[in-house]
Design a protein around this motif. Structure first.
Motif, PDB file in Angstrom:
ATOM      1  N   LEU A 497      47.022  57.828  31.232  1.00  0.00           N
ATOM      2  CA  LEU A 497      47.830  56.756  31.593  1.00  0.00           C
ATOM      3  C   LEU A 497      48.301  56.692  32.806  1.00  0.00           C
ATOM      4  CD1 LEU A 497      49.763  56.285  28.086  1.00  0.00           C
ATOM      5  CD2 LEU A 497      47.644  55.089  28.950  1.00  0.00           C
ATOM      6  N   PHE A 498      48.417  55.487  33.534  1.00  0.00           N
ATOM      7  CA  PHE A 498      49.121  55.793  35.039  1.00  0.00           C
ATOM      8  C   PHE A 498      50.658  55.562  35.120  1.00  0.00           C
ATOM      9  CE2 PHE A 498      48.813  51.060  34.233  1.00  0.00           C
ATOM     10  CZ  PHE A 498      50.091  50.628  34.519  1.00  0.00           C
ATOM     11  N   HIS A 499      51.009  56.237  36.243  1.00  0.00           N
ATOM     12  CA  HIS A 499      52.399  56.346  36.232  1.00  0.00           C
ATOM     13  C   HIS A 499      52.820  55.435  37.708  1.00  0.00           C
ATOM     14  CE1 HIS A 499      56.351  58.465  36.795  1.00  0.00           C
ATOM     15  NE2 HIS A 499      56.074  58.337  37.894  1.00  0.00           N
ATOM     16  N   ALA A 553      47.295  46.225  37.338  1.00  0.00           N
ATOM     17  CA  ALA A 553      46.882  47.659  37.056  1.00  0.00           C
ATOM     18  C   ALA A 553      46.823  47.804  35.569  1.00  0.00           C
ATOM     19  CB  ALA A 553      47.844  48.564  37.606  1.00  0.00           C
ATOM     20  N   LEU A 554      47.699  47.227  34.735  1.00  0.00           N
ATOM     21  CA  LEU A 554      47.845  47.559  33.423  1.00  0.00           C
ATOM     22  C   LEU A 554      46.428  46.720  32.675  1.00  0.00           C
ATOM     23  CD1 LEU A 554      48.993  48.611  30.590  1.00  0.00           C
ATOM     24  CD2 LEU A 554      50.550  46.405  30.671  1.00  0.00           C
ATOM     25  N   ALA A 555      46.355  45.481  33.048  1.00  0.00           N
ATOM     26  CA  ALA A 555      45.187  44.831  32.628  1.00  0.00           C
ATOM     27  C   ALA A 555      43.797  45.612  32.949  1.00  0.00           C
ATOM     28  CB  ALA A 555      45.134  43.548  33.350  1.00  0.00           C
ATOM     29  N   LYS A 556      43.676  46.209  34.262  1.00  0.00           N
ATOM     30  CA  LYS A 556      42.654  47.184  34.635  1.00  0.00           C
ATOM     31  C   LYS A 556      42.544  48.193  33.683  1.00  0.00           C
ATOM     32  CE  LYS A 556      40.400  49.490  38.424  1.00  0.00           C
ATOM     33  NZ  LYS A 556      40.701  49.973  39.834  1.00  0.00           N
ATOM     34  N   LEU A 557      43.574  48.684  33.166  1.00  0.00           N
ATOM     35  CA  LEU A 557      43.557  49.964  32.413  1.00  0.00           C
ATOM     36  C   LEU A 557      43.216  49.520  30.833  1.00  0.00           C
ATOM     37  CD1 LEU A 557      44.211  53.054  31.730  1.00  0.00           C
ATOM     38  CD2 LEU A 557      46.462  52.020  30.788  1.00  0.00           C
ATOM     39  N   LEU A 558      43.481  48.253  30.552  1.00  0.00           N
ATOM     40  CA  LEU A 558      42.919  47.848  29.164  1.00  0.00           C
ATOM     41  C   LEU A 558      41.585  47.712  29.117  1.00  0.00           C
ATOM     42  CD1 LEU A 558      46.184  45.621  28.276  1.00  0.00           C
ATOM     43  CD2 LEU A 558      45.337  47.531  27.080  1.00  0.00           C
ATOM     44  N   ARG A 559      41.036  46.727  30.312  1.00  0.00           N
ATOM     45  CA  ARG A 559      39.619  46.575  30.361  1.00  0.00           C
ATOM     46  C   ARG A 559      38.677  47.893  30.263  1.00  0.00           C
ATOM     47  NH1 ARG A 559      41.574  42.267  33.726  1.00  0.00           N
ATOM     48  NH2 ARG A 559      41.545  43.440  35.549  1.00  0.00           N
ATOM     49  N   ASN A 561      39.434  50.470  28.985  1.00  0.00           N
ATOM     50  CA  ASN A 561      39.430  51.074  27.588  1.00  0.00           C
ATOM     51  C   ASN A 561      39.594  50.204  26.498  1.00  0.00           C
ATOM     52  OD1 ASN A 561      40.412  54.296  28.054  1.00  0.00           O
ATOM     53  ND2 ASN A 561      41.356  52.979  29.620  1.00  0.00           N
ATOM     54  N   PRO A 562      38.602  49.437  26.238  1.00  0.00           N
ATOM     55  CA  PRO A 562      38.436  48.337  25.335  1.00  0.00           C
ATOM     56  C   PRO A 562      39.041  48.675  23.950  1.00  0.00           C
ATOM     57  CG  PRO A 562      36.065  49.064  25.657  1.00  0.00           C
ATOM     58  CD  PRO A 562      37.232  49.986  26.354  1.00  0.00           C
ATOM     59  N   SER A 563      38.856  49.955  23.467  1.00  0.00           N
ATOM     60  CA  SER A 563      39.587  50.085  22.045  1.00  0.00           C
ATOM     61  C   SER A 563      41.125  50.576  21.958  1.00  0.00           C
ATOM     62  CB  SER A 563      38.788  51.526  21.391  1.00  0.00           C
ATOM     63  OG  SER A 563      39.130  52.654  22.150  1.00  0.00           O
ATOM     64  N   MET A 564      41.652  50.465  23.015  1.00  0.00           N
ATOM     65  CA  MET A 564      43.247  50.587  23.337  1.00  0.00           C
ATOM     66  C   MET A 564      44.005  49.313  23.236  1.00  0.00           C
ATOM     67  SD  MET A 564      45.394  51.597  26.808  1.00  0.00           S
ATOM     68  CE  MET A 564      44.711  52.716  27.132  1.00  0.00           C
ATOM     69  N   ASN A 565      44.678  49.448  22.028  1.00  0.00           N
ATOM     70  CA  ASN A 565      45.842  48.326  21.674  1.00  0.00           C
ATOM     71  C   ASN A 565      47.203  48.926  21.877  1.00  0.00           C
ATOM     72  OD1 ASN A 565      43.684  46.800  20.617  1.00  0.00           O
ATOM     73  ND2 ASN A 565      44.050  47.555  18.521  1.00  0.00           N
ATOM     74  N   ILE A 566      48.068  47.891  22.338  1.00  0.00           N
ATOM     75  CA  ILE A 566      49.394  48.483  22.959  1.00  0.00           C
ATOM     76  C   ILE A 566      50.405  47.473  22.424  1.00  0.00           C
ATOM     77  CG2 ILE A 566      48.312  49.327  24.917  1.00  0.00           C
ATOM     78  CD1 ILE A 566      49.614  47.088  26.672  1.00  0.00           C
ATOM     79  N   GLU A 567      51.452  47.992  22.469  1.00  0.00           N
ATOM     80  CA  GLU A 567      52.963  47.274  22.020  1.00  0.00           C
ATOM     81  C   GLU A 567      53.714  47.073  23.481  1.00  0.00           C
ATOM     82  OE1 GLU A 567      56.196  48.177  19.163  1.00  0.00           O
ATOM     83  OE2 GLU A 567      56.849  48.870  21.004  1.00  0.00           O
ATOM     84  N   GLY A 600      42.649  37.729  30.756  1.00  0.00           N
ATOM     85  CA  GLY A 600      41.391  38.230  30.075  1.00  0.00           C
ATOM     86  C   GLY A 600      41.548  39.127  28.572  1.00  0.00           C
ATOM     87  N   ILE A 601      42.583  39.834  28.796  1.00  0.00           N
ATOM     88  CA  ILE A 601      42.896  40.491  27.578  1.00  0.00           C
ATOM     89  C   ILE A 601      43.249  39.728  26.321  1.00  0.00           C
ATOM     90  CG2 ILE A 601      44.358  42.727  26.702  1.00  0.00           C
ATOM     91  CD1 ILE A 601      42.894  42.900  29.389  1.00  0.00           C
ATOM     92  N   GLU A 602      42.461  40.399  25.196  1.00  0.00           N
ATOM     93  CA  GLU A 602      42.393  39.786  23.904  1.00  0.00           C
ATOM     94  C   GLU A 602      43.992  39.824  23.168  1.00  0.00           C
ATOM     95  OE1 GLU A 602      40.255  41.970  24.714  1.00  0.00           O
ATOM     96  OE2 GLU A 602      38.345  41.699  24.212  1.00  0.00           O
ATOM     97  N   ALA A 603      44.526  38.818  22.899  1.00  0.00           N
ATOM     98  CA  ALA A 603      45.784  38.493  22.326  1.00  0.00           C
ATOM     99  C   ALA A 603      45.917  39.563  21.137  1.00  0.00           C
ATOM    100  CB  ALA A 603      46.135  37.225  21.967  1.00  0.00           C
ATOM    101  N   ALA A 604      44.834  39.798  20.393  1.00  0.00           N
ATOM    102  CA  ALA A 604      44.905  40.695  19.222  1.00  0.00           C
ATOM    103  C   ALA A 604      45.235  42.153  19.724  1.00  0.00           C
ATOM    104  CB  ALA A 604      43.542  40.666  18.493  1.00  0.00           C
ATOM    105  N   ARG A 605      44.824  42.523  20.744  1.00  0.00           N
ATOM    106  CA  ARG A 605      45.312  43.855  21.343  1.00  0.00           C
ATOM    107  C   ARG A 605      46.526  44.127  21.814  1.00  0.00           C
ATOM    108  NH1 ARG A 605      40.883  45.446  25.670  1.00  0.00           N
ATOM    109  NH2 ARG A 605      41.800  47.496  25.525  1.00  0.00           N
ATOM    110  N   LEU A 606      47.377  43.011  21.824  1.00  0.00           N
ATOM    111  CA  LEU A 606      48.731  43.021  22.264  1.00  0.00           C
ATOM    112  C   LEU A 606      49.735  42.871  21.168  1.00  0.00           C
ATOM    113  CD1 LEU A 606      47.928  41.210  25.617  1.00  0.00           C
ATOM    114  CD2 LEU A 606      48.079  43.784  25.254  1.00  0.00           C
ATOM    115  N   GLN A 607      50.887  43.427  21.492  1.00  0.00           N
ATOM    116  CA  GLN A 607      52.138  42.845  20.370  1.00  0.00           C
ATOM    117  C   GLN A 607      53.150  43.263  21.462  1.00  0.00           C
ATOM    118  OE1 GLN A 607      52.740  45.457  16.943  1.00  0.00           O
ATOM    119  NE2 GLN A 607      50.433  45.510  16.411  1.00  0.00           N
ATOM    120  N   SER A 608      54.203  42.478  21.231  1.00  0.00           N
ATOM    121  CA  SER A 608      55.609  42.389  21.942  1.00  0.00           C
ATOM    122  C   SER A 608      56.698  42.663  21.161  1.00  0.00           C
ATOM    123  CB  SER A 608      55.864  41.036  22.878  1.00  0.00           C
ATOM    124  OG  SER A 608      55.949  40.025  21.866  1.00  0.00           O
ATOM    125  N   LYS A 609      57.760  43.391  21.467  1.00  0.00           N
ATOM    126  CA  LYS A 609      58.914  43.609  20.705  1.00  0.00           C
ATOM    127  C   LYS A 609      60.246  43.744  21.667  1.00  0.00           C
ATOM    128  CE  LYS A 609      60.593  46.853  17.169  1.00  0.00           C
ATOM    129  NZ  LYS A 609      60.390  47.874  16.157  1.00  0.00           N
TER     130      LYS A 609
END
Length: 637
Positions: A497-499, A553-559, A561-567, A600-609
């Motif tokens: 993960l980037f810093h 940069a976060l969008a690039k990381l998600l693209r 790693n297509p199996s990564m889902n995040i909150e 372009g990141i699928e909404a199903a891969r993202l949660q907000s809290k």
């Protein structure tokens, strides 16, 4: 003075009719052609005494004096011949002006150049040269009336020896000095050759310099440049077709640019920089910009039996790692004469170089030019007297903070030959101060030191201004940060993960360098990263444009790693009501998710809290603690 020989050859019509004198003269000319200067000089001097009207003799004695580096003698004989007949050797007036410049007799140079311009049938090119001498004389006389502050200090015996030391280069933290030393070598063609030496500063003292064994060969290495972090060296070397000196010294032209990487405390084999940069001409004196992507250097073309028409070129490194075709730098720096010894300051917008094509003290002077808003280089500024003199000055180096300059000189009081000196640069020509961030990159789990990519981005423009890599063995890194702007720093490595960090240098005032040790987390479920470059106005959930660099940069990381889902988690400090803080944190987290889906990141891969003020990472009793608690994070689900 070579044109003297055009009227000093057998069969020419001479200014005297004495056949014996003419025979002696032609004998002396033959000796001169064979470079037997002492014997030729003896005959010419005898003829000068016995036949004072033999004007050709005076010009030949001027030529010999010039060959012997006796400029007063050359001036004396030239003046004698020209005063006898001002049109016998018209070019002699221009030569006299140049000789007078070489000894700083500006009054004499001015008179000779003015006389040359007045004569008929003078070529336009040489008239331009004479007019340049006139400009130089005016400038030099005024510069000497108003000298600049200049107090050079010899770097001492740890650096300097009775041999020649020159072309220094320095890391941005000022701790490592690398330079060229000319050493005696009976096997070399000239009896000498050039090697690199390096010294480290400890408690304001330079350690005894040692040779760079992995790069030095029995051939010449010279005119180096270091990247600001000291991890890359680019230097000049000439072709070794046998490969006997090690590495890859096969060349493209007469002399090419080569490079090597630092690996821990040693260096890789040197490699040719390639045909995109090197040509069939002559490439030398590189200067590597702090952005890690821009290279300035000098290219010379062969003309009239030597390397002439030296200009400063620039090439850029693409995202794919290839160099663009070099082009002459745009603007007002290059001239039809010689530019050399280029140095781009770590601020990226101040260029130092030497030239004899701009108005100066005579010979090569050191100039400064600043980058203009349209991307061209502005009118060069002469550094003034006594930094510049009637002699040649070059190889200037300026520290990252813009306060200290280094140069090579053979002035009295040194260790012998050329020594390296330092002096404080006066305010008017100082570059923009540059600080830096340095530290070590490690695996957050194992502690292993990592090679990683560093990108420094201007938050306002979104443009990357610097790129570098940490040392693959030690994990050490250094990134330059010019003053005057706000920056985002991103550290990344495949599988981690980037810093991110941010630095505001808009009100930079000689602040100390930043120390930052980075622990990169391997990509795995449960890992959490603070997004330090996500910005909102106070009590607002509208993303500021300066957040786009980090979010992209976060969008690039998600693209990648297509199996990564995040909150996405939003956090506040404890100022205000619990309810307001909770709502604000939820809306801020949702704003980040909305931006990512827009990329372009699928909404199903993202949660907000929203976590409100319930999960502080620092004390809420201080402003700095509250600032750390106001944060946006992402966690791998």
């Amino acid at each position: 003075l070579a044109s003297v020989l055009s009227f000093a050859q057998p069969g020419m019509n001479y200014s005297v009719n004495d056949k014996r004198a003419i025979k002696k003269f032609e004998e002396a000319v033959a000796l001169y052609d064979q470079r037997q200067l002492t014997a030729a000089k003896k005959i010419f001097e005898s003829l000068a005494d016995s036949h004072p009207d033999f004007i050709e003799v005076k010009f030949m004695l001027a030529s010999i004096s010039s060959d012997e580096k006796d400029m007063p003698g050359a001036i004396r004989w030239l003046s004698a011949g020209l005063n006898q007949n001002e049109r016998f050797f018209v070019e002699g007036w221009l030569t006299l002006a140049e000789c007078e410049m070489s000894v700083a007799n500006y009054e004499g140079a001015e008179k000779a150049a003015a006389k040359y311009i007045q004569l008929p049938d003078v070529s336009k090119k040489k008239e331009d040269k004479a007019r340049q001498i006139l400009s130089n004389c005016v400038f030099a006389k005024e510069a000497m009336q108003y000298p600049k502050e200049f107090n050079p200090k010899n770097l001492g015996t740890s650096i300097n020896t009775p041999e020649n030391e020159y072309y220094p280069c320095l890391t941005a933290d000022g701790s490592t000095l690398l330079f060229t030393r000319q050493i005696k070598d009976p096997k070399a063609y000239t009896g000498k050759q050039e090697d690199f030496f390096i010294s480290q500063k400890d408690n304001d003292q330079w350690s005894k310099s040692v040779p760079v064994m992995e790069i030095n060969t029995p051939n010449n290495e010279g005119a180096p440049t270091l990247s600001p972090d000291g991890q890359v060296i680019i230097f000049t070397a000439c072709e070794d077709v046998t490969g006997a000196w090690g590495g890859n010294r096969q060349g493209i032209g007469s002399c090419d640019l080569f490079y090597a990487y630092r690996r821990g405390n040693s260096w890789s084999d040197s490699q040719n920089l390639g045909g995109a940069v090197n040509s069939y001409g002559w490439e030398s004196q590189p200067s590597f910009a702090a952005d890690g992507r821009t290279l300035y250097f000098v290219r010379g073309r062969f003309k009239d039996g030597g390397i002439k028409e030296q200009d400063i070129y620039v090439a850029h490194l693409t995202e794919e790692g290839a160099w663009t075709k070099p082009e002459p730098i745009p603007g007002k720096v290059n001239t039809p004469y010689e530019e050399e010894s280029v140095m781009i300051h770590p601020d990226g917008s101040t260029l130092f170089f030497s030239s004899n094509g701009h108005t100066g003290m005579g010979g090569l002077d050191i100039f400064m030019s600043r980058l203009q808003p349209d991307g061209t280089w502005g009118k060069p500024v002469n550094l003034g007297y006594p930094i510049n003199t009637h002699k040649d000055e070059n190889s200037l180096l300026v520290s990252a903070d813009g306060e200290l300059a280094f140069f090579a000189s053979d002035r009295d009081g040194g260790q012998g030959g050329l020594d390296i000196y330092s002096f404080e640069l006066y305010d008017a020509i100082r570059p923009t101060p540059v600080t830096y961030v340095n530290g070590i990159v490690k695996d957050a789990v194992t502690g292993k030191k990592l090679e990683s990519r560093f990108q420094l981005t201007d938050l306002e423009s979104g443009k990357m201004v610097a790129e570098s890599y940490s040392n693959p063995l030690s994990g050490e890194f250094l990134v330059c940060i010019p003053a005057g702007k706000d920056y985002a720093l991103s550290v990344s490595k495949e599988g981690y993960l980037f810093h991110s960090e941010n630095f505001s240098l808009k009100n930079y005032n000689r602040i100390e360098p930043f120390k930052l040790d980075v622990n990169l987390q391997p990509i795995k479920a449960g890992a959490t990263v603070v997004l330090n470059n996500i910005f909102f106005d106070s009590n607002s959930y509208t993303l500021l444009p300066t957040s786009h660099v980090e979010l992209d940069a976060l969008a690039k990381l998600l693209r990648a790693n297509p199996s990564m889902n995040i909150e996405i988690g939003g956090h506040t400090d404890n100022v205000g009501s619990d309810t307001d803080n909770q709502v604000l944190s939820e809306r801020r987290a949702a704003a980040v998710v909305q931006y990512l889906t827009g990329k372009g990141i699928e909404a199903a891969r993202l949660q907000s809290k929203g976590y409100g003020e319930t999960s502080p990472i620092d004390s809420n009793d201080t402003e700095s603690g509250r600032a750390r608690n106001r944060r946006t994070e992402f966690r791998i689900l």
